[in-house]
Design an enzyme around this catalytic site. Structure first.
Site, PDB file in Angstrom:
ATOM      1  N   ASN A  13       0.833  -1.205   0.000  1.00 52.73           N
ATOM      2  CA  ASN A  13       0.000   0.000   0.000  1.00 52.73           C
ATOM      3  C   ASN A  13       0.862   1.248   0.000  1.00 52.73           C
ATOM      4  O   ASN A  13       2.050   1.212   0.344  1.00 52.73           O
ATOM      5  CB  ASN A  13      -0.902   0.046   1.239  1.00 52.73           C
ATOM      6  CG  ASN A  13      -1.980  -1.011   1.231  1.00 52.73           C
ATOM      7  OD1 ASN A  13      -2.491  -1.384   0.183  1.00 52.73           O
ATOM      8  ND2 ASN A  13      -2.323  -1.511   2.409  1.00 52.73           N
ATOM      9  N   ALA A 250       3.366   0.149  12.730  1.00 52.89           N
ATOM     10  CA  ALA A 250       3.983  -1.061  12.165  1.00 52.89           C
ATOM     11  C   ALA A 250       4.570  -1.978  13.218  1.00 52.89           C
ATOM     12  O   ALA A 250       5.355  -2.872  12.886  1.00 52.89           O
ATOM     13  CB  ALA A 250       5.057  -0.672  11.162  1.00 52.89           C
ATOM     14  N   ALA A 251       4.187  -1.809  14.476  1.00 56.12           N
ATOM     15  CA  ALA A 251       4.787  -2.633  15.541  1.00 56.12           C
ATOM     16  C   ALA A 251       4.498  -4.115  15.329  1.00 56.12           C
ATOM     17  O   ALA A 251       5.397  -4.956  15.435  1.00 56.12           O
ATOM     18  CB  ALA A 251       4.275  -2.176  16.896  1.00 56.12           C
ATOM     19  N   GLY A 252       3.248  -4.439  15.028  1.00 54.58           N
ATOM     20  CA  GLY A 252       2.890  -5.836  14.807  1.00 54.58           C
ATOM     21  C   GLY A 252       3.589  -6.422  13.595  1.00 54.58           C
ATOM     22  O   GLY A 252       4.027  -7.585  13.610  1.00 54.58           O
ATOM     23  N   ASP A 253       3.697  -5.635  12.526  1.00 57.02           N
ATOM     24  CA  ASP A 253       4.365  -6.118  11.320  1.00 57.02           C
ATOM     25  C   ASP A 253       5.863  -6.315  11.564  1.00 57.02           C
ATOM     26  O   ASP A 253       6.459  -7.277  11.072  1.00 57.02           O
ATOM     27  CB  ASP A 253       4.149  -5.135  10.172  1.00 57.02           C
ATOM     28  CG  ASP A 253       2.699  -5.059   9.731  1.00 57.02           C
ATOM     29  OD1 ASP A 253       1.971  -6.043   9.937  1.00 57.02           O
ATOM     30  OD2 ASP A 253       2.292  -4.013   9.195  1.00 57.02           O
TER      31      ASP A 253
END
Length: 306
Positions: A13, A250-253
């Site tokens: 994206n 973007a912590a989880g990614d």
């Protein structure tokens, strides 16, 4: 690592981030914002995180034949992430509009654009890449049929399957037996299992439901409360690294990318989860998605200081 040891299949994206004093309520306009645009998408974020963690990473994705898509290809080249498995299609590039408040909480709106063309035909073009990989990592910003098809190829060829079930969505039960590791957050786990997860007991029950459905193991991300590992033989909490969060986008990614890169070398949760947690902690100290993903050297230095 061996060639193509990690295949990431997922979305790309263009992120339009707006930093605001607080998140808007329905009908509310919040002023005094600051805008930042950059490459994003859960697939792209996780592929870059795998790459920065030192994983030999191949990224299967679709982008549009627009100026944004061309800009994104150049950004991947600048990051030294191979682009030969990124397909340009006759559509606009996917876009995410992200609001972030002063407490680093966010809400996100998505238009899939080219991501909806990441179909089973594209997966079949990369059959050998998936079959020869150590690990296949996927998320839920791509069509469900694509995820099932890729996971089936992986399972037939002894490639480990890691599925990050985000954004939250229901999954057909036939997917779960194909998954070696599921990495939901607390809310995503609740939706998948149909059980409230706001207590330790609920967390364990929800994990057990998905194990019964065929998932081999779960690592549940709990934000500042750390992570929870659940297997048929193990229940273990891992502490988070305390930091001052600026942007959690973007912590989880970052966590998933670093976790996958580590597990691709050795399927060792005791080593991999703390490394992924450290990377995620560093990511929330910077604004943006991909710009916040740390280099492996920075993660190692951070862990040595703790």
């Amino acid at each position: 690592m061996s060639a193509s040891s990690i295949v990431v299949l997922g979305s790309t994206n263009w992120d339009i981030c707006m930093y605001l004093p607080h998140l808007p309520m329905p009908g509310e306009t919040v002023g005094s914002g600051r805008m930042q645009t950059n490459l994003g998408g859960k697939g792209a974020n996780q592929a870059v995180a795998c790459h920065k963690a030192g994983g030999n990473t191949q990224f299967i994705s679709c982008i549009g034949n627009d100026a944004t898509g061309q800009n994104i290809l150049q950004m991947f080249n600048d990051l030294a992430l191979p682009t030969d498995s990124i397909k340009v299609v006759e559509d606009s590039t996917g876009t995410a509009c992200i609001f972030i408040d002063s407490n680093a909480e966010n809400c996100i709106g998505l238009t899939p654009g080219a991501n909806k063309w990441l179909n089973t035909e594209v997966v079949d073009q990369h059959y050998d890449d998936i079959a020869n990989a150590n690990v296949l990592l996927m998320q839920l910003e791509t069509p469900p049929a694509t995820i099932f098809h890729a996971a089936t190829i992986a399972k037939q060829n002894n490639t480990k399957v890691i599925l990050n079930p985000a954004p939250a969505a229901r999954l057909n039960d036939d997917v779960f037996p194909l998954v070696d590791l599921l990495t939901p957050n607390r809310g995503e786990l609740a939706q998948l299992a149909g059980i409230a997860t706001d207590s330790d007991d609920g967390l364990v029950k929800a994990c057990s439901v998905l194990i019964e459905k065929g998932v081999k193991a779960l690592v549940v991300t709990l934000g500042r409360d750390g992570a929870f590992l659940y297997t048929p033989n193990t229940q273990q909490y891992f502490d988070a690294f305390p930091v001052m969060a600026i942007d959690t986008t973007a912590a989880g990614d970052t966590f998933n990318g670093y976790l996958t890169a580590s597990l691709s070398q050795a399927w060792d949760f005791q080593l991999s989860i703390p490394t992924a947690s450290a990377a995620a902690a560093l990511s929330v100290k910077k604004r943006g998605a991909i710009p916040s993903i740390p280099e492996r050297s920075a993660v190692s230095e951070f862990m040595d200081e703790q």
